[in-house]
Enzyme design. Structure first.
Site, mmCIF file in Angstrom:
data_model
loop_
_atom_site.group_PDB
_atom_site.id
_atom_site.type_symbol
_atom_site.label_atom_id
_atom_site.label_comp_id
_atom_site.label_asym_id
_atom_site.label_seq_id
_atom_site.Cartn_x
_atom_site.Cartn_y
_atom_site.Cartn_z
ATOM 1 N N GLN A 1 -93.854 46.818 10.678
ATOM 2 C CA GLN A 1 -94.849 47.653 10.613
ATOM 3 C C GLN A 1 -96.040 47.295 11.410
ATOM 4 O OE1 GLN A 1 -94.232 50.435 8.694
ATOM 5 N NE2 GLN A 1 -96.191 51.554 9.192
ATOM 6 N N PRO B 1 -62.195 38.711 -2.148
ATOM 7 C CA PRO B 1 -62.518 40.107 -1.861
ATOM 8 C C PRO B 1 -62.754 40.756 -3.463
ATOM 9 C CG PRO B 1 -60.368 39.433 -0.667
ATOM 10 C CD PRO B 1 -60.844 38.274 -1.464
ATOM 11 N N ARG C 1 -102.882 43.168 20.752
ATOM 12 C CA ARG C 1 -102.714 44.677 20.941
ATOM 13 C C ARG C 1 -103.978 45.295 20.701
ATOM 14 N NH1 ARG C 1 -99.933 49.196 22.373
ATOM 15 N NH2 ARG C 1 -99.977 50.952 20.870
ATOM 16 N N TRP D 1 -66.151 36.406 3.180
ATOM 17 C CA TRP D 1 -67.517 35.947 3.394
ATOM 18 C C TRP D 1 -67.689 34.518 4.016
ATOM 19 C CZ3 TRP D 1 -68.104 40.815 4.051
ATOM 20 C CH2 TRP D 1 -67.743 41.918 2.997
ATOM 21 N N ILE D 2 -66.867 33.992 4.432
ATOM 22 C CA ILE D 2 -66.711 32.760 4.718
ATOM 23 C C ILE D 2 -67.559 32.307 6.152
ATOM 24 C CG2 ILE D 2 -65.742 30.501 5.077
ATOM 25 C CD1 ILE D 2 -65.194 31.952 2.399
ATOM 26 N N GLU E 1 -75.096 33.238 -1.137
ATOM 27 C CA GLU E 1 -75.322 32.263 -2.223
ATOM 28 C C GLU E 1 -75.865 32.810 -3.667
ATOM 29 O OE1 GLU E 1 -74.123 30.112 -0.537
ATOM 30 O OE2 GLU E 1 -75.362 28.572 0.452
ATOM 31 N N GLY F 1 -94.135 50.904 16.748
ATOM 32 C CA GLY F 1 -92.888 51.263 17.500
ATOM 33 C C GLY F 1 -92.293 50.145 18.192
#
Lengths: 264, 387
Positions: B343, B136, B275, B164-165, B370, B347
């Site tokens: 981007q 911590p 698109r 954070w294991i 890491e 949407g």
């Protein structure tokens, strides 16, 4: 217990298939070849039986040079050795000829207790080779197995039917065809792929098996494809526009439509 | 629209067996990973069974010696496997990298007797490992760790908390860095801890921004009694082991980032071809095609950089600086490429029905794990100015 598994190389189920207009046989160049999926279940079942009962698993394949890929895959899953029958004369063989070649090839292998194979190939979908093979070998045939147990010389299967299963018992040596409900085939492991390259593969031409080339291939086939037509492309659907009175006589109109298509 | 129709990345592999391994990896990725990724990430579900499948296929011990059941593969090949997995599911790729990192202290610093005893199980595919360094109050400043191991007869009694294991609570073994004396970085030892040891427990999993399918938790060591023969290397050697392990781990994260970015690029390219706006496909707009070109260039550059570092490692050369550069560049690149993919989709990129917003959230984690990218710059700077 020594097991032979017959595997077939087929076009990828998901690829578009074409017939060669020259001789009405499948154009194998045009598609990605893979191991017939149902045969993967047969290989898996053989490996599981081997884990319990010991013995050797031999992969048997009849097919062109390129079918080596399928032979390697079965060996990388864990088969011990392979027999590959490869001969230009085999091109266009029907089920009768295929069963002859497989039977002669199996007779070259010592002390076979069980022959396993998929219950159908995804290209021809005849489902007759297992029975023909058993007949030619003079062995018990147990087909469409969704479960196989071996106890001494007794082979018991659950034979899949449309509405359930039948318990069928036979005595080794026997021919067993399997359905995809039987197990979940393993992936080859990286080590399996590596070791497959070193496993022995015996190749035979049809003459090596004492078969006259005229008995197999297109010329020896008992059936022939006279002609073929491509399936017509799907027609687009018909859009019915509701002009405000769609609910009027709706049922009546539907019945009319279904009757015109001969559904009712 | 994800994996479908994706053209495999062209790779230069050193051997035929490496090519076969990459084929197997692609098969596993498309048949076992692709059908699960969306649902598991949405449900924060850890794919333990997927690790069994790829473990049995031999993917959980690739860079280690065949003598102990490893795959005997160079880093150059192992990392491309990680990249391929990440192209479909970053959680699984990162998991492979973390497992491989967790095996490193035993494989690299254990005695032959220790390796004979435990390494075949660690590399065999059935077990999953975790690496316990952060605490911590000590993240980047790893030498400030306080978890303590005190000798009591033939065991170490371990007390402390690790943060954070990855795989915390799911792992079968933990490579644990802990303090055996107060001499700063020279007072640290590395223990191989079995998950079933009394006094070892996991807190509730963290609720993360991304990598929701992967599990991350605090690990508590509360009077855990670890046999002294589970000490890897010597007491006091732990910090050196930790740093050496991280050099390799950073390359795993770099490869993971390249795969993740490749995925985002593939989705964006496919979208730009489908698109239509203003009567033409998006790809016909130079503004979009230039974005795609920059994204593709970033992915290729990242791949070249991590492979260069890997090849240095495989040749036995120093690779710490290259590993830090690869981790820094590839993860920053992945952040940019995934952001740009959102981007390109507009949407659609911002909603969860399309995969790219998730990729963008995942990329953020890779800039942190890491060693944060600020720490990577410290490492690179130190290499440059070293007398």
């Amino acid at each position: 217990m020594n097991i032979v598994v017959c595997v077939k190389q087929v076009p990828d189920t998901w690829s578009e298939k074409r017939l060669d207009p020259e001789d009405s046989t499948l154009d194998r160049e045009a598609t990605d070849p893979v191991m017939n999926e149902m045969d993967e279940y047969a290989v898996e079942e053989a490996l599981r039986l081997q884990e319990t009962h010991g013995g050797e698993v031999t992969i048997l394949c009849m097919g062109p040079d390129s079918a080596t890929q399928t032979v390697r895959k079965a060996l990388s899953m864990g088969g011990d050795r392979a027999v590959h029958v490869v001969d230009d004369a085999l091109h266009g063989s029907d089920a009768v000829a295929t069963s002859l070649v497989l039977a002669r090839a199996i007779e070259t292998i010592d002390a076979v207790d069980l022959v396993l194979l998929g219950s159908e190939s995804s290209d021809a979908r005849m489902s007759v080779v297992p029975a023909m093979l058993a007949e030619r070998l003079g062995r018990a045939q147990l087909t469409f197995a969704k479960e196989v147990t071996v106890d001494g010389p007794t082979v018991t299967i659950k034979r899949l039917t449309d509405d359930g299963y039948q318990v069928v018992e036979g005595t080794t040596p026997a021919v067993v065809s399997v359905v995809e409900k039987i197990n979940e085939p393993r992936y080859p492991s990286f080590k399996g792929i590596m070791s497959a390259k070193k496993k022995p593969v015996q190749t035979y031409a049809v003459a090596d098996l004492g078969i006259d080339p005229g008995e197999v291939g297109l010329s020896g086939a008992w059936t022939s494809v006279e002609s073929f037509e491509l399936a017509p492309p799907r027609e687009s659907g018909r859009v019915v526009t509701d002009d405000g009175n769609g609910a009027d006589r709706l049922a009546e109109k539907l019945v009319e439509f279904l009757a015109s298509k001969k559904f009712v | 629209m994800i994996a479908r129709g994706r053209r495999p990345v062209e790779r230069h592999l050193p051997t035929e067996e490496a090519a076969a391994l990459l084929d197997l990896t692609r098969e596993l990725a498309s048949e076992e990973l692709a059908p699960r990724v969306n649902a598991y990430e949405a449900e924060s579900r850890f794919p333990r069974e997927v690790f069994h499948t790829i473990g049995r296929a031999g993917l959980l011990g690739l860079p280690y010696d065949e003598r102990w059941g490893g795959g005997g593969q160079p880093y150059e090949v192992y990392l491309q496997v990680v990249e391929e997995l990440a192209t479909v599911w970053a959680t699984v790729a990162e998991g492979v990298s973390v497992h491989t990192l967790a095996c490193y202290p035993l494989a690299g610093f254990g005695s032959d007797e220790q390796r004979d005893r435990w390494l075949p199980d660690l590399l065999g595919g059935e077990l999953l490992g975790a690496y316990c360094l952060s605490e911590p109050q000590s993240g980047s400043d790893a030498a400030a760790l306080t978890t303590r191991a005190v000798v009591d007869g033939d065991v170490y009694v371990v007390d402390g908390t690790k943060s954070w294991i990855t795989h915390g609570g799911e792992a079968d073994f933990y490579s644990l860095l802990c303090r055996t004396s107060d001499e700063g970085s020279r007072g640290i030892a590395c223990l191989l801890v079995d998950a079933t040891t009394d006094g070892v427990s996991a807190a509730a999993p963290e609720r993360k921004m991304g990598f929701t399918g992967s599990t991350t938790a605090q690990m508590r060591f509360d009077g855990a009694r670890v046999a002294r023969d589970r000490l890897l290397g010597a007491e006091g050697e732990g910090f050196r082991i930790a740093l050496a392990a991280l050099d390799g781990g950073r390359l795993g994260i770099a490869a993971c980032a390249v795969g993740l970015a490749q995925n985002a690029l593939d989705v964006a390219v496919a979208w730009a071809g489908e698109r239509r706006q203003f009567g033409r496909e998006l790809r016909e707009f130079q503004g979009v095609s230039f974005m795609l070109a920059d994204m593709a260039t970033g992915v290729e550059a990242g791949r070249a950089l991590y492979l260069d570092a890997a090849r240095r490692r495989d040749r036995g050369e120093a690779f710490g600086k290259s590993a830090a550069m690869a981790k820094l560049f590839c993860t920053d690149m992945a952040m940019k490429v995934t952001t740009d993919a959102v981007q390109v989709l507009g949407g659609y990129g911002y909603v969860q029905d399309f995969p790219v917003e998730r990729l963008m959230r995942e990329a953020k984690a890779l800039q942190i794990v890491e060693g944060t990218n600020q720490v990577q710059r410290m490492v690179i700077g130190r290499h440059l100015t070293r007398p």
